[in-house]
Design a protein around this motif. Structure first.
Motif, PDB file in Angstrom:
ATOM      1  N   ASN A 182       0.828  -1.214   0.000  1.00  0.00           N
ATOM      2  CA  ASN A 182       0.000   0.000   0.000  1.00  0.00           C
ATOM      3  C   ASN A 182       0.860   1.262   0.000  1.00  0.00           C
ATOM      4  N   LEU A 183       1.922   1.221  -0.793  1.00  0.00           N
ATOM      5  CA  LEU A 183       2.811   2.368  -0.949  1.00  0.00           C
ATOM      6  C   LEU A 183       2.423   3.105  -2.225  1.00  0.00           C
ATOM      7  N   VAL A 184       2.252   4.416  -2.126  1.00  0.00           N
ATOM      8  CA  VAL A 184       1.855   5.228  -3.274  1.00  0.00           C
ATOM      9  C   VAL A 184       2.962   6.227  -3.579  1.00  0.00           C
ATOM     10  N   VAL A 185       3.488   6.163  -4.808  1.00  0.00           N
ATOM     11  CA  VAL A 185       4.535   7.100  -5.232  1.00  0.00           C
ATOM     12  C   VAL A 185       3.881   8.391  -5.707  1.00  0.00           C
ATOM     13  N   ALA A 210      -5.269  10.512  -1.328  1.00  0.00           N
ATOM     14  CA  ALA A 210      -4.927   9.089  -1.429  1.00  0.00           C
ATOM     15  C   ALA A 210      -5.934   8.239  -0.662  1.00  0.00           C
ATOM     16  N   GLU A 211      -5.932   6.930  -0.953  1.00  0.00           N
ATOM     17  CA  GLU A 211      -6.821   6.017  -0.247  1.00  0.00           C
ATOM     18  C   GLU A 211      -6.425   5.929   1.226  1.00  0.00           C
ATOM     19  N   LYS A 212      -7.389   5.613   2.056  1.00  0.00           N
ATOM     20  CA  LYS A 212      -7.142   5.516   3.483  1.00  0.00           C
ATOM     21  C   LYS A 212      -6.109   4.424   3.773  1.00  0.00           C
ATOM     22  N   GLY A 213      -5.126   4.755   4.587  1.00  0.00           N
ATOM     23  CA  GLY A 213      -4.098   3.790   4.963  1.00  0.00           C
ATOM     24  C   GLY A 213      -2.911   3.747   4.028  1.00  0.00           C
ATOM     25  N   ALA A 214      -2.956   4.515   2.937  1.00  0.00           N
ATOM     26  CA  ALA A 214      -1.851   4.519   1.983  1.00  0.00           C
ATOM     27  C   ALA A 214      -0.645   5.245   2.571  1.00  0.00           C
ATOM     28  N   GLN A 215       0.543   4.735   2.261  1.00  0.00           N
ATOM     29  CA  GLN A 215       1.785   5.369   2.695  1.00  0.00           C
ATOM     30  C   GLN A 215       2.400   6.073   1.497  1.00  0.00           C
ATOM     31  N   MET A 216       2.626   7.370   1.639  1.00  0.00           N
ATOM     32  CA  MET A 216       3.117   8.163   0.530  1.00  0.00           C
ATOM     33  C   MET A 216       4.633   8.076   0.409  1.00  0.00           C
ATOM     34  N   ILE A 217       5.105   7.907  -0.818  1.00  0.00           N
ATOM     35  CA  ILE A 217       6.530   7.989  -1.136  1.00  0.00           C
ATOM     36  C   ILE A 217       6.698   9.241  -1.989  1.00  0.00           C
ATOM     37  N   MET A 218       7.205  10.298  -1.379  1.00  0.00           N
ATOM     38  CA  MET A 218       7.287  11.585  -2.052  1.00  0.00           C
ATOM     39  C   MET A 218       8.600  11.724  -2.816  1.00  0.00           C
TER      40      MET A 218
END
Length: 259
Positions: A182-185, A210-218
Motif C-alpha cells: 500500500n505504498l503510493v509514489v 490518497a486512499e485511506k491507509g496509503a503510505q506516501m513515497i514523495m
C-alpha cells in the motif's frame, strides 16, 4: 572493457577458463573482463547484505523448463500482461513470505546494473555463453546473500534467453511490491526547489487525496520549463497546475474564433 584482441600467439591461458565452461577463443578475453568487472562491482553490496543478518530460507523451487516460476503464493494486486509482467508476477508469487527480502535482493541487482557498466554488460551481452553468465550471477547473488528464489529466477531468465529484460522485470516487481504494501509514489515537479515547509504542505494535501491507509513515497523534482506552479503525479493520476500549462490553455482559447 576490452579493446582489440592480442595476437593468438600472445594469448595466455586465463585462470578462469578452468572454472567456467570453455568459451570460443575469439571472445574469451572479452568475456573474462566482463566477469571480473561484474564480480568486483558486487563487493560494496556484500556488507549491506551482511548487515541485514540474513536468515537462511527454505528453498523455493523455480522451474527451469523454459517456463515460469512455480506459483507458491498469491498473485500481485496489480496486473501486467506483458512478457516482462508475467515474469515479474512469477517471481512475486514465488516470493511467498520472503517478499521483503526478495524485493531488497532484486533492487540490489538493479542498482548494480545502474552503477556498473561491467555488470550491465554481463547482463545484456548475448556473446557471454549461458553457463558462464549463470556461474557469474550465482557468485554475485551468493556474495549478496540473495534468496534462493532470486537465484533460481535468474537462472530461468538466462535459460529462457530473457535475462536482458531483468531491469524491466525488476521495475514491474517493484510496482507489485508497492501495491502489496500500500505504498503510493507521488512525484512532484516544481520550477524551483520547494522548501521543507512547502514539501510538507504538498504531502499533506496529497495524503488527503490518497486512499485511506496509503503510505506516501514523495519524490520532489525541478523543471524550469513549467515556469511556476506544480505538476503532481500520484499513481495514474496527474494534477497539472503549472504556469506553462495554464498559458497553453489560454493560447488555445485565444486561437478559437469568437462566435
Amino acid at each position: 572493457q576490452a579493446a582489440a584482441l592480442p595476437p593468438r600467439s600472445q594469448r595466455k591461458h586465463h585462470k578462469y577458463s578452468s572454472i567456467f565452461h570453455p568459451l570460443p577463443s575469439s571472445i574469451l578475453f572479452i568475456n573474462m573482463a566482463i566477469v571480473r568487472g561484474a564480480l568486483r562491482v558486487c563487493q560494496p553490496f556484500v556488507a549491506r547484505a551482511a548487515a541485514r543478518q540474513v536468515v537462511p530460507a527454505s528453498f523455493v523451487a523455480v522451474q527451469q523448463t523454459r517456463g515460469f516460476a512455480a506459483a507458491v503464493g498469491k498473485k500481485p494486486k496489480y496486473e501486467d500482461g506483458t512478457l516482462e509482467g508475467r515474469y515479474a508476477t512469477a517471481l512475486f508469487m514465488a516470493s511467498g513470505s520472503k517478499l521483503q527480502k526478495v524485493y531488497e535482493d532484486v533492487i540490489g541487482l538493479r542498482t548494480m546494473m545502474e552503477e556498473s557498466k561491467d555488470f550491465k554488460l554481463l547482463i545484456e551481452t548475448p556473446g557471454v555463453d549461458p553457463e558462464t553468465k549463470v556461474a557469474t550471477l550465482e557468485a554475485v547473488c551468493k556474495k549478496m546473500g540473495a534468496e534462493p528464489a532470486v537465484v533460481n529466477f535468474i537462472k530461468v531468465l538466462v535459460e529462457n534467453k530473457r535475462i536482458k529484460m531483468l531491469a524491466r522485470v525488476v521495475d514491474l516487481f517493484e510496482v507489485f511490491y508497492r501495491a502489496e504494501k500500500n505504498l503510493v509514489v507521488c512525484k512532484v515537479t516544481s520550477a524551483a526547489p520547494l522548501s521543507s515547509s512547502q514539501q510538507g504542505q504538498v504531502k499533506k494535501a496529497m495524503e488527503q487525496r490518497a486512499e485511506k491507509g496509503a503510505q506516501m513515497i514523495m519524490e520532489f523534482n525541478t523543471n524550469a520549463s513549467i515556469m511556476g506552479g506544480l505538476v503532481v503525479k500520484m499513481g495514474d493520476a496527474v494534477f497539472d497546475n503549472s504556469v506553462a500549462t495554464r498559458l497553453e490553455r489560454i493560447q488555445i482559447q485565444l486561437m478559437h474564433p469568437v462566435e
